[in-house]
Scaffold this motif. Sequence first.
Motif, mmCIF file in Angstrom:
data_model
loop_
_atom_site.group_PDB
_atom_site.id
_atom_site.type_symbol
_atom_site.label_atom_id
_atom_site.label_comp_id
_atom_site.label_asym_id
_atom_site.label_seq_id
_atom_site.Cartn_x
_atom_site.Cartn_y
_atom_site.Cartn_z
ATOM 1 N N LEU A 129 29.584 -42.655 -17.583
ATOM 2 C CA LEU A 129 30.395 -42.240 -16.438
ATOM 3 C C LEU A 129 30.401 -40.722 -16.329
ATOM 4 C CD1 LEU A 129 33.474 -44.572 -17.001
ATOM 5 C CD2 LEU A 129 31.725 -44.834 -15.234
ATOM 6 N N ARG A 130 30.508 -40.230 -15.102
ATOM 7 C CA ARG A 130 30.657 -38.793 -14.885
ATOM 8 C C ARG A 130 32.033 -38.369 -15.391
ATOM 9 N NH1 ARG A 130 27.326 -36.777 -10.023
ATOM 10 N NH2 ARG A 130 25.974 -38.571 -9.683
ATOM 11 N N LEU A 131 32.095 -37.174 -15.923
ATOM 12 C CA LEU A 131 33.381 -36.652 -16.385
ATOM 13 C C LEU A 131 34.202 -36.197 -15.183
ATOM 14 C CD1 LEU A 131 32.177 -34.517 -19.419
ATOM 15 C CD2 LEU A 131 33.186 -36.803 -19.467
ATOM 16 N N LEU A 132 35.498 -36.368 -15.279
ATOM 17 C CA LEU A 132 36.401 -35.890 -14.247
ATOM 18 C C LEU A 132 36.738 -34.430 -14.531
ATOM 19 C CD1 LEU A 132 38.883 -38.911 -14.140
ATOM 20 C CD2 LEU A 132 37.117 -38.364 -12.460
ATOM 21 N N SER A 133 36.809 -33.617 -13.493
ATOM 22 C CA SER A 133 37.183 -32.218 -13.667
ATOM 23 C C SER A 133 38.444 -31.882 -12.872
ATOM 24 C CB SER A 133 36.043 -31.294 -13.249
ATOM 25 O OG SER A 133 35.678 -31.536 -11.915
ATOM 26 N N GLU A 134 38.969 -32.874 -12.184
ATOM 27 C CA GLU A 134 40.215 -32.716 -11.450
ATOM 28 C C GLU A 134 40.849 -34.086 -11.275
ATOM 29 O OE1 GLU A 134 38.510 -33.021 -6.886
ATOM 30 O OE2 GLU A 134 38.809 -31.041 -7.743
ATOM 31 N N CYS A 135 42.109 -34.088 -10.980
ATOM 32 C CA CYS A 135 42.814 -35.345 -10.750
ATOM 33 C C CYS A 135 42.229 -35.999 -9.503
ATOM 34 C CB CYS A 135 44.306 -35.083 -10.550
ATOM 35 S SG CYS A 135 45.242 -36.545 -10.089
ATOM 36 N N PRO A 136 41.780 -37.245 -9.594
ATOM 37 C CA PRO A 136 41.195 -37.902 -8.422
ATOM 38 C C PRO A 136 42.228 -38.235 -7.342
ATOM 39 C CG PRO A 136 41.235 -39.397 -10.293
ATOM 40 C CD PRO A 136 41.711 -38.070 -10.782
#
Length: 170
Positions: A129-136
């Motif tokens: 999975l792609r890493l999150l860099s902000e709250c979705p």
Amino acid sequence: MEPEVLQNPPWYIEPKEGESISHYFGRFRRHEAVCVSSPGTLSKAVGIGPVLARWEKFRFNPFPSQKELEAIGKLIGLDADRIAQMLPSKGEKMKLEPIRLCAVCYAEQAYHRLEWQFQSTVGCDRHKLRLLSECPFCKERFAIPALWEQGECNKCHTPFRSMKKRQKAY
């Protein structure tokens, strides 16, 4: 004569596998037996200047010296080599911003992984999975891991573990 058994100090906290130094020292400062609330205060108590505040932001230039690691290790009851495991290898470049996370990993074990901040890391190899860099949900960027007291977005308070449904495959 029996060998002496070394006791950990009451403020000892065991680092988690692959945990970032930022997350670890945030957990350390929040421990009930520790009365130090800022990285600068802890650094000064050890006599290593303001370096811990830089380390918590993944700024390792100059790279932590053995002397610094030993000094902080002596105070917190952790071997310098174990602290070094929470640092990138000398050739690994760090992504200072944005702070990233795999919400699936975090839901399994709630701590920030050092590898998520490597420039070479594209996504979570374990979950693909792609890493999150902000709250979705609100689009707020994540705070540095040292500040992840509740494991949630600082703005909308969505728990990190509930963000896993919003991660995309890579």
